[in-house]
Scaffold this motif. Structure first.
Motif, PDB file in Angstrom:
ATOM      1  N   PRO A 240       0.840  -1.200   0.000  1.00  0.00           N
ATOM      2  CA  PRO A 240       0.000   0.000   0.000  1.00  0.00           C
ATOM      3  C   PRO A 240       0.875   1.250   0.000  1.00  0.00           C
ATOM      4  CG  PRO A 240      -0.856  -1.606   1.548  1.00  0.00           C
ATOM      5  CD  PRO A 240       0.465  -2.143   1.072  1.00  0.00           C
ATOM      6  N   LEU A 241       0.373   2.315  -0.619  1.00  0.00           N
ATOM      7  CA  LEU A 241       1.178   3.509  -0.830  1.00  0.00           C
ATOM      8  C   LEU A 241       0.539   4.718  -0.156  1.00  0.00           C
ATOM      9  CD1 LEU A 241       3.703   4.519  -2.394  1.00  0.00           C
ATOM     10  CD2 LEU A 241       2.165   5.049  -4.296  1.00  0.00           C
ATOM     11  N   LEU A 242       1.291   5.369   0.726  1.00  0.00           N
ATOM     12  CA  LEU A 242       0.829   6.596   1.366  1.00  0.00           C
ATOM     13  C   LEU A 242       1.003   7.775   0.416  1.00  0.00           C
ATOM     14  CD1 LEU A 242       2.431   6.012   4.869  1.00  0.00           C
ATOM     15  CD2 LEU A 242      -0.021   5.989   4.359  1.00  0.00           C
ATOM     16  N   PRO A 243       0.195   8.825   0.568  1.00  0.00           N
ATOM     17  CA  PRO A 243       0.316   9.979  -0.328  1.00  0.00           C
ATOM     18  C   PRO A 243       1.554  10.798  -0.005  1.00  0.00           C
ATOM     19  CG  PRO A 243      -1.307  10.430   1.347  1.00  0.00           C
ATOM     20  CD  PRO A 243      -0.910   8.992   1.527  1.00  0.00           C
ATOM     21  N   PRO A 244       2.074  11.561  -0.977  1.00  0.00           N
ATOM     22  CA  PRO A 244       3.252  12.385  -0.736  1.00  0.00           C
ATOM     23  C   PRO A 244       2.925  13.730  -0.098  1.00  0.00           C
ATOM     24  CG  PRO A 244       2.611  12.563  -3.019  1.00  0.00           C
ATOM     25  CD  PRO A 244       1.663  11.565  -2.394  1.00  0.00           C
ATOM     26  N   ILE A 245       1.649  14.025   0.096  1.00  0.00           N
ATOM     27  CA  ILE A 245       1.219  15.237   0.786  1.00  0.00           C
ATOM     28  C   ILE A 245       0.382  14.829   1.994  1.00  0.00           C
ATOM     29  CG2 ILE A 245       1.238  16.648  -1.312  1.00  0.00           C
ATOM     30  CD1 ILE A 245      -1.831  16.332  -1.398  1.00  0.00           C
ATOM     31  N   SER A 246       0.074  15.780   2.846  1.00  0.00           N
ATOM     32  CA  SER A 246      -0.705  15.496   4.060  1.00  0.00           C
ATOM     33  C   SER A 246      -2.189  15.404   3.706  1.00  0.00           C
ATOM     34  CB  SER A 246      -0.449  16.577   5.103  1.00  0.00           C
ATOM     35  OG  SER A 246       0.925  16.674   5.398  1.00  0.00           O
ATOM     36  N   LEU A 247      -2.539  14.369   2.973  1.00  0.00           N
ATOM     37  CA  LEU A 247      -3.855  14.287   2.351  1.00  0.00           C
ATOM     38  C   LEU A 247      -4.990  14.223   3.372  1.00  0.00           C
ATOM     39  CD1 LEU A 247      -5.304  14.075  -0.400  1.00  0.00           C
ATOM     40  CD2 LEU A 247      -5.190  11.590  -0.143  1.00  0.00           C
ATOM     41  N   ALA A 248      -4.849  13.418   4.414  1.00  0.00           N
ATOM     42  CA  ALA A 248      -5.924  13.290   5.401  1.00  0.00           C
ATOM     43  C   ALA A 248      -6.183  14.628   6.094  1.00  0.00           C
ATOM     44  CB  ALA A 248      -5.590  12.217   6.428  1.00  0.00           C
ATOM     45  N   ASP A 249      -5.116  15.300   6.505  1.00  0.00           N
ATOM     46  CA  ASP A 249      -5.272  16.596   7.178  1.00  0.00           C
ATOM     47  C   ASP A 249      -5.921  17.627   6.258  1.00  0.00           C
ATOM     48  OD1 ASP A 249      -3.503  16.611   9.883  1.00  0.00           O
ATOM     49  OD2 ASP A 249      -2.609  15.302   8.385  1.00  0.00           O
TER      50      ASP A 249
END
Length: 382
Positions: free
Chosen positions: A144-153
């Motif tokens: 799985p890949l996390l986003p490179p920006i603070s996407l959830a926030d």
């Protein structure tokens, strides 16, 4: 760290008077985030823009009293603490709204104010995991890949602004005249973006899998290599798919049983992508874009920031503006979004210095005497 600050930055972009409270001894954590120019965080210059910054120890009795005085005529109060923190200082929503029944309190936290995980600290990375987002992002043969920006926030911030404006509308236009409490978690806004996935699992037992740059419901849709770069292409409707086939001189594939309908194309996306990329890889990016757009295909380049700075569309829309900053001189920053025909937003200044507006708020607006101001400062309350 980010969601409350970005939400209030969005409001400040469109004229709200946002007073940001920081601890007297240490500033907002984003002031310590790179990249830096000298000792100045460029992250902070963006996240703190258009706000006024004051210092105040909310755990001190005098600090609590000053805050209550400030919210007497406020519309909104945003807080980004772990649940229970404000209550420990006797500054929970009930206390705040006793002083101002019209106040709308927006609470942002990792898991929300209720539920078995509500007392846990939460960062966006964890929200991106439990929301289903990381599991859906990336390629099928990789983790799985996390986003490179603070996407959830950043997503939670948008929902927080939306909720705040809904509440203002209900209070002022709906006629209740009352404030309320808005509870925003970091994981639920991302979860809400999975349109159809809840229903697909409920009715069909179907779970989303990672598809890389392909789309689980439409094809062709991918990043395609050109002779010198990459382009993004999407053909989610039948007419656009046919336009793409004409552009690559393969109209014969329009009636190919593998690609005849969108469902067929999704099931055979790899084969279709191979045909398209065989054509794009033999041409420069500029030529691909020119020929695709001539056929009315929907296609665009893959930009980095240097290309964004030079792009005529960004320039025509005034998407990057220059502001004067007392620490950096001049600074270019992203303009406000969206565009309004009459009440456009604007960027007045970048993120202020720690405590820059203390005197204006405490002395000029709250009427604190100079002697008390100096006493509060010497005691570390402000």
């Amino acid at each position: 760290m980010i969601s409350g600050g970005f939400a209030t930055s969005q409001l400040a972009d469109f004229g709200a008077d946002v007073v940001m409270v920081e601890h007297p001894e240490h500033g907002d954590a984003l002031r310590e985030w790179p990249p830096f120019e000298g000792d100045t965080s460029l992250w902070w210059k963006s996240a703190g823009r258009n706000k006024r910054c004051i210092t105040l120890d909310l755990s001190a009795a005098d600090g609590r009293d000053l805050l209550l005085k400030m919210i007497d005529d406020a519309d909104l109060f945003f807080e980004n603490f772990r649940p229970g923190t404000l209550e420990r200082w006797d500054l929970g929503p009930e206390t705040l709204r006793k002083h101002n029944p019209e106040l709308i309190v927006v609470r942002l936290s990792g898991y929300g104010q209720t539920g078995p995980r509500s007392d846990k600290a939460g960062f966006g990375t964890i929200a991106e995991g439990i929301s289903g987002w990381a599991n859906a992002n990336g390629f099928p043969d990789r983790e799985p890949l996390l986003p490179p920006i603070s996407l959830a926030d950043l997503t939670a911030a948008q929902f927080a602004v939306q909720g705040a404006m809904f509440a203002i509308f209900e209070r002022d236009i709906g006629g209740s005249g009352e404030g309320q409490v808005i509870d925003v978690s970091l994981y639920e806004p991302l979860f809400r973006l999975f349109l159809g996935d809840v229903e697909a699992y409920d009715r069909l037992g179907k779970r989303r899998t990672r598809t890389g740059n392909q789309h689980s419901s439409a094809a062709p849709r991918n990043v395609y290599e050109t002779a010198d770069n990459h382009i993004a292409l999407s053909a989610s409707s039948q007419p656009i798919f046919e336009n793409v086939m004409h552009a690559i001189d393969r109209p014969d594939l329009i009636d190919d049983p593998r690609f005849e309908t969108n469902d067929d194309r999704v099931n055979n996306a790899a084969a279709l992508d191979s045909v398209i990329e065989e054509w794009t890889s033999e041409r420069s990016r500029e030529r691909v874009l020119t020929e695709m757009e001539a056929a009315d295909a929907i296609v665009g380049p893959i930009y980095d920031m240097s290309e964004i700075f030079e792009d005529e569309q960004y320039d025509a829309r005034n998407d990057i503006v220059e502001v004067t900053d007392d620490e950096l001189g001049t600074l270019r920053t992203a303009n406000t979004v969206p565009k309004f025909s009459r009440t456009s937003g604007y960027v007045d200044h970048a993120g202020p210095r720690h405590g820059q507006h203390n005197e204006a708020v405490y002395l000029d607006e709250l009427g604190v005497s100079e002697s008390r101001y100096e006493k509060l400062r010497s005691e570390g309350v402000i």
